[in-house]
Design a protein around this motif. Sequence first.
Motif, PDB file in Angstrom:
ATOM      1  N   LYS A 137     -54.745 -25.330 -11.085  1.00 14.65           N
ATOM      2  CA  LYS A 137     -54.612 -26.763 -11.398  1.00 14.65           C
ATOM      3  C   LYS A 137     -54.790 -27.587 -10.115  1.00 14.65           C
ATOM      4  O   LYS A 137     -55.534 -28.561 -10.075  1.00 14.65           O
ATOM      5  CB  LYS A 137     -53.218 -26.987 -11.997  1.00 14.65           C
ATOM      6  CG  LYS A 137     -52.968 -28.355 -12.528  1.00 14.65           C
ATOM      7  CD  LYS A 137     -51.679 -28.337 -13.353  1.00 14.65           C
ATOM      8  CE  LYS A 137     -51.004 -29.688 -13.309  1.00 14.65           C
ATOM      9  NZ  LYS A 137     -49.632 -29.661 -13.796  1.00 14.65           N
ATOM     10  N   SER A 147     -58.532 -27.045  -8.534  1.00 17.58           N
ATOM     11  CA  SER A 147     -59.655 -27.525  -9.356  1.00 17.58           C
ATOM     12  C   SER A 147     -59.961 -28.974  -8.991  1.00 17.58           C
ATOM     13  O   SER A 147     -61.122 -29.378  -8.848  1.00 17.58           O
ATOM     14  CB  SER A 147     -59.307 -27.459 -10.852  1.00 17.58           C
ATOM     15  OG  SER A 147     -59.233 -26.128 -11.267  1.00 17.58           O
ATOM     16  N   ARG A 148     -58.901 -29.753  -8.808  1.00 12.71           N
ATOM     17  CA  ARG A 148     -59.046 -31.178  -8.476  1.00 12.71           C
ATOM     18  C   ARG A 148     -59.739 -31.340  -7.121  1.00 12.71           C
ATOM     19  O   ARG A 148     -60.514 -32.268  -6.919  1.00 12.71           O
ATOM     20  CB  ARG A 148     -57.626 -31.784  -8.431  1.00 12.71           C
ATOM     21  CG  ARG A 148     -57.581 -33.238  -8.137  1.00 12.71           C
ATOM     22  CD  ARG A 148     -56.283 -33.851  -8.620  1.00 12.71           C
ATOM     23  NE  ARG A 148     -55.121 -33.458  -7.810  1.00 12.71           N
ATOM     24  CZ  ARG A 148     -53.888 -33.924  -8.018  1.00 12.71           C
ATOM     25  NH1 ARG A 148     -53.648 -34.771  -9.001  1.00 12.71           N
ATOM     26  NH2 ARG A 148     -52.877 -33.548  -7.262  1.00 12.71           N
ATOM     27  N   TYR A 164     -48.600 -31.051  -6.439  1.00 17.48           N
ATOM     28  CA  TYR A 164     -49.566 -31.628  -7.393  1.00 17.48           C
ATOM     29  C   TYR A 164     -49.080 -33.016  -7.805  1.00 17.48           C
ATOM     30  O   TYR A 164     -49.847 -33.972  -7.824  1.00 17.48           O
ATOM     31  CB  TYR A 164     -49.706 -30.722  -8.627  1.00 17.48           C
ATOM     32  CG  TYR A 164     -50.773 -31.192  -9.579  1.00 17.48           C
ATOM     33  CD1 TYR A 164     -52.108 -30.842  -9.388  1.00 17.48           C
ATOM     34  CD2 TYR A 164     -50.446 -32.020 -10.661  1.00 17.48           C
ATOM     35  CE1 TYR A 164     -53.094 -31.295 -10.253  1.00 17.48           C
ATOM     36  CE2 TYR A 164     -51.432 -32.475 -11.525  1.00 17.48           C
ATOM     37  CZ  TYR A 164     -52.760 -32.103 -11.312  1.00 17.48           C
ATOM     38  OH  TYR A 164     -53.730 -32.558 -12.165  1.00 17.48           O
TER      39      TYR A 164
END
Length: 445
Positions: A104, A107-108, A320
């Motif tokens: 997660k 990926s960003r 995150y």
Amino acid sequence: MGVIKNLAASLIVIRQSSFRNNHKIIMSRRLHARRTDGVDKNVWVEFTQLAADYKAVNLGQGFPDFSPPQFIQDAFCKAISGGPQMHQYTRGFGHPPLVKNLAKFFSRIVGHDIDPLEDILVTVGAYQALFCAFQALVDEGDEVIIVEPFFDCYQPMVVMAGGKAVYVPLRPREGSTVLSSGDWILSAEELASKITSRTKAIVINTPNNPLGKVYKTEELQMIADLCIRHNLLCISDEVYEWLTYDGAKHVKIASLPGMWERTVTIGSAGKTFSATGWKVGWVISSGHLIKHMKTIHQNSIYHCATAAQEAVAHGFEREYEMFGNPESYFKQLPAMLHHKRKKLASCLQSVGLQPIMPEGGYFMITDISSVKVNLNDQSNTDEPFDFRFVKWLIKEKGLATIPVSAFYSPEHRKEFDKYIRFCFVKEDSTLDAAEDILRKWSQQE
Ligand code: PMP
Ligand code: GLN
């Protein structure tokens, strides 16, 4: 009774002599595998021991002498008391919450949808990530281009995989005073000239250890173009990815067009969360490459510590949510280090040493060729100058650093033996103690 005693005694003699003979037979054959030849010396083993023996102020080995942030310590404590499963095996290729959160999070950043189960392998630190990558991807006779200076284990790992290490140096910019790690340049022509039909991969490390160079997008694009043109892999060691200063920006080569499929990106929770002893690392790459690294992993260590992975998973979950905010540890750590970097640089300047300002990482190198010391008592004069200098500094002045030629190939070591590396991820009191030593010494001159 006496006969039995004598018999027993002679049996013992026979057994002992046959043991000695067997022992001799064993000792007369070569015991070790050839892959250990020539890779038995290790700068960390040698200098960490020396620093400990002399109780030196330690700006040598790269680890923080302060605790990791509270949130990640709490996460570890919570994991430890989180029930029986936290103390048992988890998924071998990576604890599910950790691979999920790494996917997660990254990926960003990479701009690619990372599959937590296919594209990530959790390892025992970045060291094992590197080991899996070289073992899985380098075959007998393959050539691997390593940009110098490089984190020292790349070369033995290539050799142990049966490959041949080929070197291309970052060179200090000519004609101007070299004040920053950004003044160390990789020549596109020189890099291209090293590529042959046997070349399999190029290894880079950004931010670089020991220099602190943070590769600019144009430099990474030049490397990427060569990888694509010659169908090469890129192994990119990015363990210091959050540590950049003065506006330098870390760019992932995997995020450049056409590079995801051929890049192996390596990270470390040790560097990310200031917990080098936890030994949690990872490889992120395309599933078609990761699957071969999984083969090495499942047949060697199989599994990494569950509770440490659980804690790192929480760390990434937190980061995150906080991404880009001032409370993010990925902002706070470089902010703290920015101050320590300045402190170390002024200390070096005040005693007449010119630091090369790192754009990233937590190391700073300085040229020691102008320092007047008599190293004649350092017996092994075949050793590079910086090795002898650092030994002298530890023994005579009680200050530990690392010789920079350890980050060069044996072929080039002598050419780059005039720098030493200081680590500044240390308490201010440790940096003050180092400053004290340097000042007293400079006043004696
Ligand atoms: N790569 C580089 C550039 C390093 O400096 C280090 C040292 N930490 C490693 C890899 C190994 O990292 P780890 O401690 O996570 O195994
Ligand atoms: N990566 C750390 C450094 O460069 C430590 C490596 C080690 O101790 N093996 O100092």
